[in-house]
Write a protein that holds these residues in place. Structure first.
Motif, PDB file in Angstrom:
ATOM      1  N   MET A 147       0.883  -1.134  -0.020  1.00  0.00           N
ATOM      2  CA  MET A 147       0.000   0.055  -0.206  1.00  0.00           C
ATOM      3  C   MET A 147       0.910   1.288   0.084  1.00  0.00           C
ATOM      4  O   MET A 147       2.302   1.350   0.547  1.00  0.00           O
ATOM      5  N   LYS A 148       0.245   2.368  -0.662  1.00  0.00           N
ATOM      6  CA  LYS A 148       0.863   3.566  -0.348  1.00  0.00           C
ATOM      7  C   LYS A 148       0.245   4.310   0.618  1.00  0.00           C
ATOM      8  O   LYS A 148      -1.091   4.672   0.674  1.00  0.00           O
ATOM      9  N   ASP A 207       5.077  -1.857   3.038  1.00  0.00           N
ATOM     10  CA  ASP A 207       4.029  -0.810   2.331  1.00  0.00           C
ATOM     11  C   ASP A 207       5.044   0.575   2.310  1.00  0.00           C
ATOM     12  O   ASP A 207       6.008   0.447   2.794  1.00  0.00           O
ATOM     13  N   GLU A 228      -3.472   8.560  -5.845  1.00  0.00           N
ATOM     14  CA  GLU A 228      -3.236   7.353  -6.028  1.00  0.00           C
ATOM     15  C   GLU A 228      -2.796   6.600  -4.771  1.00  0.00           C
ATOM     16  O   GLU A 228      -2.003   5.799  -4.759  1.00  0.00           O
ATOM     17  N   THR A 229      -3.003   7.509  -3.712  1.00  0.00           N
ATOM     18  CA  THR A 229      -2.722   6.870  -2.207  1.00  0.00           C
ATOM     19  C   THR A 229      -3.715   5.936  -1.758  1.00  0.00           C
ATOM     20  O   THR A 229      -4.988   6.188  -2.094  1.00  0.00           O
ATOM     21  N   ASP A 230      -3.263   4.845  -1.167  1.00  0.00           N
ATOM     22  CA  ASP A 230      -4.260   3.946  -0.417  1.00  0.00           C
ATOM     23  C   ASP A 230      -4.857   4.372   0.861  1.00  0.00           C
ATOM     24  O   ASP A 230      -6.075   4.387   1.080  1.00  0.00           O
ATOM     25  N   PRO A 287      -7.433   9.410  -2.205  1.00  0.00           N
ATOM     26  CA  PRO A 287      -7.271   8.255  -1.451  1.00  0.00           C
ATOM     27  C   PRO A 287      -8.580   7.337  -1.096  1.00  0.00           C
ATOM     28  O   PRO A 287      -9.440   8.006  -1.218  1.00  0.00           O
ATOM     29  N   LYS A 288      -8.267   5.999  -0.697  1.00  0.00           N
ATOM     30  CA  LYS A 288      -9.327   5.023  -0.617  1.00  0.00           C
ATOM     31  C   LYS A 288      -9.903   5.396   0.931  1.00  0.00           C
ATOM     32  O   LYS A 288     -11.188   5.088   1.082  1.00  0.00           O
ATOM     33  N   GLN A 345      -8.278  -2.583   6.276  1.00  0.00           N
ATOM     34  CA  GLN A 345      -8.755  -3.765   5.561  1.00  0.00           C
ATOM     35  C   GLN A 345     -10.094  -4.142   5.544  1.00  0.00           C
ATOM     36  O   GLN A 345     -10.759  -4.583   4.694  1.00  0.00           O
TER      37      GLN A 345
END
Length: 299
Positions: free
Chosen positions: A1-2, A25, A56-58, A102-103, A210
């Motif tokens: 992950m980022k 990560d 595009e950061t997680d 970000p997600k 998660q």
């Protein structure tokens, strides 16, 4: 992950960085004083070059905020407030400009949002939120955080309790006063202490990343709060301290002046329960204060 950690050079940030880096990560730190290749300057108020990192950061974790371990005079109160609100606001502004957001965004909050309570166990659903300086800071912080809804971003407010780790936070101070013979109860000793081991804190953050059902305000604390008197008794036992002088409130008031802090940090009863974490299936490694202290003492 980022993963990006804003305000990530403190105790919690350093431990999260180490935890996720060891798992492979990619962790970047936003800080006022960048010194390493994975650190980038930000002033926590204005959009800068760090904005490009968000693409595009997680995971974005914001831990920014002036420490509450200070005297609550007007200037410090203002800085405690603005450091939390401004950093949250500017991150939202930067996210709104991102093509690939970000997600998940996790923003620091505090278990101090709940009222002083020695008997009522405060869960996320039935916890009583009151009205004083500290609680109002937390309320304003969370209000700013949740004000803007982005469908593609899952938001989590981390209502964190006292985090125990050997390399920072409350534990080294507790260990020191215990060894000096000052490890008696503070005030009446009835106030509850909600705590969590640093390893469980990092594991809980990973669990929430998660688990896509985890969102909103979440209590980050071990499931068994302990009274201040019982906590100090266990500390004395662990460090073989034959006695511990009690500190009545009037002594704490005087000491807090010299230590440049507030007695609230010791005397407020934080009786908090991690209902959402437990219901989601998270399993703590340290539910017992004794086990946590034994592990930390060996570190």
């Amino acid at each position: 992950m980022k993963i990006i950690i804003a305000g990530g050079t403190g105790f919690l940030g350093e431990n999260l960085e180490e935890y996720f880096t060891e798992k492979g990560d990619e962790v970047y730190i936003l800080t006022r004083n960048p010194k390493r290749s994975n650190e980038m300057y930000w002033d926590a108020k204005t959009i800068g070059e760090w904005k490009s990192l968000l693409e595009e950061t997680d995971v974005l974790i914001n831990l920014t905020g002036k420490s509450v371990d200070c005297r609550y005079h007007d200037q410090n109160k203002k800085e405690i407030y603005t450091s939390r609100i401004n950093s949250t606001k500017v991150l939202q502004e930067a996210i709104d400009l991102c093509a690939h957001k970000p997600k998940i965004w996790m923003n620091a909050s505090s278990a101090t949002i709940y009222v002083h309570s020695e008997k009522q166990l405060n869960t996320e659903e039935n916890g009583i939120i009151g009205d004083d300086f500290s609680m109002n800071i937390c309320k304003s912080w969370e209000k700013e955080f949740f004000k803007t809804e982005n469908e593609e971003i899952r938001k989590v407010a981390l209502r964190t309790s006292i985090v125990l780790g050997y390399n920072g936070g409350a534990f080294p101070k507790l260990r020191m006063i215990t060894k000096l013979g000052l490890g008696g109860k503070q005030g009446r000793g009835n106030q509850k202490v909600s705590w969590i081991h640093i390893e469980d804190f990092c594991r809980a953050v990973e669990w929430m990343i998660q688990n896509e059902n985890m969102k909103g305000a979440i209590n980050i604390t071990a499931p068994h709060p302990i009274s201040n008197e019982e906590m100090m008794k266990k500390m004395r036992k662990q460090f073989n301290a034959p006695f511990g002088m009690n500190a009545p409130v009037w002594q704490l008031e005087i000491a807090s002046l010299f230590l440049n802090t507030e007695t609230e940090l010791l005397l407020k009863s934080r009786n908090v329960y991690p209902e959402k974490l437990l219901k989601s299936g998270f399993q703590f490694l340290y539910t017992d204060f004794d086990k946590a202290v034994i592990t930390l003492a060996k570190s």
